[in-house]
Write an enzyme that holds these catalytic residues in place. Structure first.
Site, PDB file in Angstrom:
ATOM      1  N   THR A   1       0.675  -1.087   0.074  1.00  0.00           N
ATOM      2  CA  THR A   1       0.157   0.135  -0.092  1.00  0.00           C
ATOM      3  C   THR A   1       1.122   1.268  -0.058  1.00  0.00           C
ATOM      4  O   THR A   1       0.269   1.858  -1.310  1.00  0.00           O
ATOM      5  CB  THR A   1      -0.822   0.275   1.449  1.00  0.00           C
ATOM      6  OG1 THR A   1      -1.935  -1.494   1.055  1.00  0.00           O
ATOM      7  CG2 THR A   1      -1.878   0.965   1.650  1.00  0.00           C
TER       8      THR A   1
ATOM      9  N   CYS B   1     -10.638  -7.520   1.347  1.00  0.00           N
ATOM     10  CA  CYS B   1     -11.047  -6.568   2.001  1.00  0.00           C
ATOM     11  C   CYS B   1     -12.684  -6.308   1.627  1.00  0.00           C
ATOM     12  O   CYS B   1     -13.052  -5.572   2.569  1.00  0.00           O
ATOM     13  CB  CYS B   1     -10.695  -5.794   1.026  1.00  0.00           C
ATOM     14  SG  CYS B   1      -9.116  -5.309   0.727  1.00  0.00           S
TER      15      CYS B   1
HETATM   16  C1  LIG Z   1      -3.158  -5.856  -6.223  1.00  0.00           C
HETATM   17  C2  LIG Z   1      -2.638  -5.504  -4.676  1.00  0.00           C
HETATM   18  N1  LIG Z   1      -2.473  -4.333  -4.216  1.00  0.00           N
HETATM   19  C3  LIG Z   1      -2.079  -3.841  -2.913  1.00  0.00           C
HETATM   20  C4  LIG Z   1      -2.408  -4.454  -1.846  1.00  0.00           C
HETATM   21  C5  LIG Z   1      -1.786  -3.776  -0.553  1.00  0.00           C
HETATM   22  O1  LIG Z   1      -0.235  -4.424  -0.416  1.00  0.00           O
HETATM   23  P1  LIG Z   1      -0.228  -4.582   1.266  1.00  0.00           P
HETATM   24  O2  LIG Z   1      -0.798  -5.438   2.787  1.00  0.00           O
HETATM   25  O3  LIG Z   1       1.208  -4.832   1.151  1.00  0.00           O
HETATM   26  O4  LIG Z   1      -0.489  -3.077   1.638  1.00  0.00           O
HETATM   27  C6  LIG Z   1      -2.465  -5.923  -2.097  1.00  0.00           C
HETATM   28  C7  LIG Z   1      -3.241  -7.036  -0.893  1.00  0.00           C
HETATM   29  O5  LIG Z   1      -3.852  -7.442  -0.720  1.00  0.00           O
HETATM   30  C8  LIG Z   1      -2.896  -6.683  -3.651  1.00  0.00           C
HETATM   31  O6  LIG Z   1      -3.548  -7.765  -3.641  1.00  0.00           O
END
Ligand SMILES: Cc1ncc(COP(=O)(O)O)c(C=O)c1O
Length: 393
Positions: free
Chosen positions: A70, A325
């Site tokens: 993120t 989510c």
């Molecule tokens: C496609 C995608 N982008 C971003 C994220 C976020 O990553 P992080 O959990 O390392 O912040 C995720 C995690 O679920 C993801 O699957």
């Protein structure tokens, strides 16, 4: 418990934990200090940088460590938005991005950027014509594009090479959220010349809360986080030595698996084959030719995913409904909507994510459990809600 939620997160590999532990014990020093313990930490961080770079075909200097996926997406997108400016700035993305991209893009729109969210076909793949139209409109006045490499809910691999080429033809910078792709399929920035790429350790058996942003050499970049000037002033904050070392090891192991052609495709195949054989009214969702080897997205006519999740949890299977989510929320996800799912289909969908740690026995036992859960739910809900299940336990 059979863990089948590898798109949400993956277990830490023992080898990864082993290389991390010394940096949480005796190797606790601040890597920016002058004594020898600090120097050792600095060296370990540089080794990890090389490992991550090697996994995606980058140069070590193009890798900036962050606090996870993120943060990487936010750093790239917020910088690009600043760079193009809001007066005439255009943002081209897709309707199926993760919220780590969608939410920052929403805020850009609120302050005046024109946003194109290109749609996807019924298989969940980007409609390149819509993406191209957005990029062409951005040629005058400037903008940037961001497209996920792989969708987290469906596991569908996007036409990233074509989209990147379109963005470049129109003079636009291109970021990819490759968080579901890196470590699972081949990702090489020499073959797909993206400007920015986000990755996250916990999606490929590394620790949570650590990731990286790839910044192509020569691309301008100003950091999201300012402070002590670490990471060559591209990401301030005392380095998470143990996390970074874990990310490096996870990257090295993933590269070895990819080179050996090791992936969970056969497990996913056996799982789906057994379900399709034993359960009526099941649909395998997503473009079957362009899927991650380990992701299975299934809909069960007449069965609410929320109920199935409870039954499967009781049967010792960990999986999820839609994206991680959306778990617990009863509305269809934006991805399912973009793919044209009816509300009923969206609510009856489950996502299973296999990793290299799963076994064939687990895949087959999970398929049996799914059939049992579907049968039970349909029985409890009554005959009017869906087709009869042929499987009997
Ligand atoms: C496609 C995608 N982008 C971003 C994220 C976020 O990553 P992080 O959990 O390392 O912040 C995720 C995690 O679920 C993801 O699957």
């Amino acid at each position: 418990m059979i863990y089948l939620d590898a798109n949400a997160t993956t277990p830490l590999l023992p080898e990864v934990l082993d290389v991390m532990l010394p940096w949480l014990r005796e190797g606790f020093h601040n890597p920016n200090a002058s004594y020898r313990g600090a120097k050792a930490a600095r060296l370990a961080i540089e080794e990890a940088r090389g490992q991550v770079a090697a996994l995606i075909g980058a140069e070590p200097d193009e890798i900036v460590f962050t606090g996870g996926g993120t943060e990487s997406t936010n750093a790239a997108l917020k910088w690009l938005a600043r760079l193009v400016g809001r007066k005439s700035g255009k943002v081209i993305t897709s309707a199926i991005e993760h919220s780590a991209v969608l939410k920052p893009v929403d805020t850009f729109e609120e302050v005046g950027y024109a946003v194109t969210r290109a749609g996807v076909d019924a298989g969940g793949r980007l409609k390149l014509d819509e993406f191209e139209a957005g990029c062409e409109a951005a040629k005058e006045g400037g903008g940037f594009a961001s497209l996920m490499w792989v969708n987290n809910e469906t596991g569908v691999i996007q036409p990233i090479e074509e989209a990147c080429a379109i963005a470049k033809e129109n003079g636009l910078a291109f970021h990819t959220d490759a968080i579901q792709a890196v470590g699972k399929i081949a990702v090489d920035v020499r073959e797909v010349p993206v400007d920015f790429l986000s990755l996250s350790a916990h999606k490929f058996h590394g620790p949570k809360g650590v990731g990286a942003l790839y910044i192509r050499s020569g691309c301008r970049f100003e950091p999201l986080l300012r402070g002590g000037g670490q990471e060559k002033d591209r990401r301030s904050g005392t380095e998470n030595t143990a996390g970074i070392v874990g990310l490096g090891k996870a990257a090295e192991l993933a590269a070895t698996r990819l080179a050996a052609g090791e992936n969970p495709r056969a497990l996913r195949g056996a799982f789906e084959a057994k379900i399709v054989e034993t359960v009526q009214g099941v649909t395998v969702n997503g473009d079957l030719l362009h899927r991650l080897p380990g992701t299975s997205h299934l809909s069960f006519t007449g069965c609410e995913a929320a109920g199935l999740l409870i039954l499967l949890d009781d049967l010792g299977i960990a999986c999820s409904a839609g994206s991680a989510c959306m778990t617990g929320k009863q509305k269809p996800s934006h991805v399912q909507k973009a793919m044209g799912f009816t509300d009923a289909k969206a609510k009856s969908s489950l996502r299973f994510g296999f990793s290299c740690l799963n076994t064939m026995d687990e895949a087959l036992a999970a398929a049996t459990a799914v059939a049992k859960a579907v049968e039970k739910l349909r029985r409890v809900q009554g005959g009017s809600t869906g087709p009869v299940v042929v499987y009997s336990p």
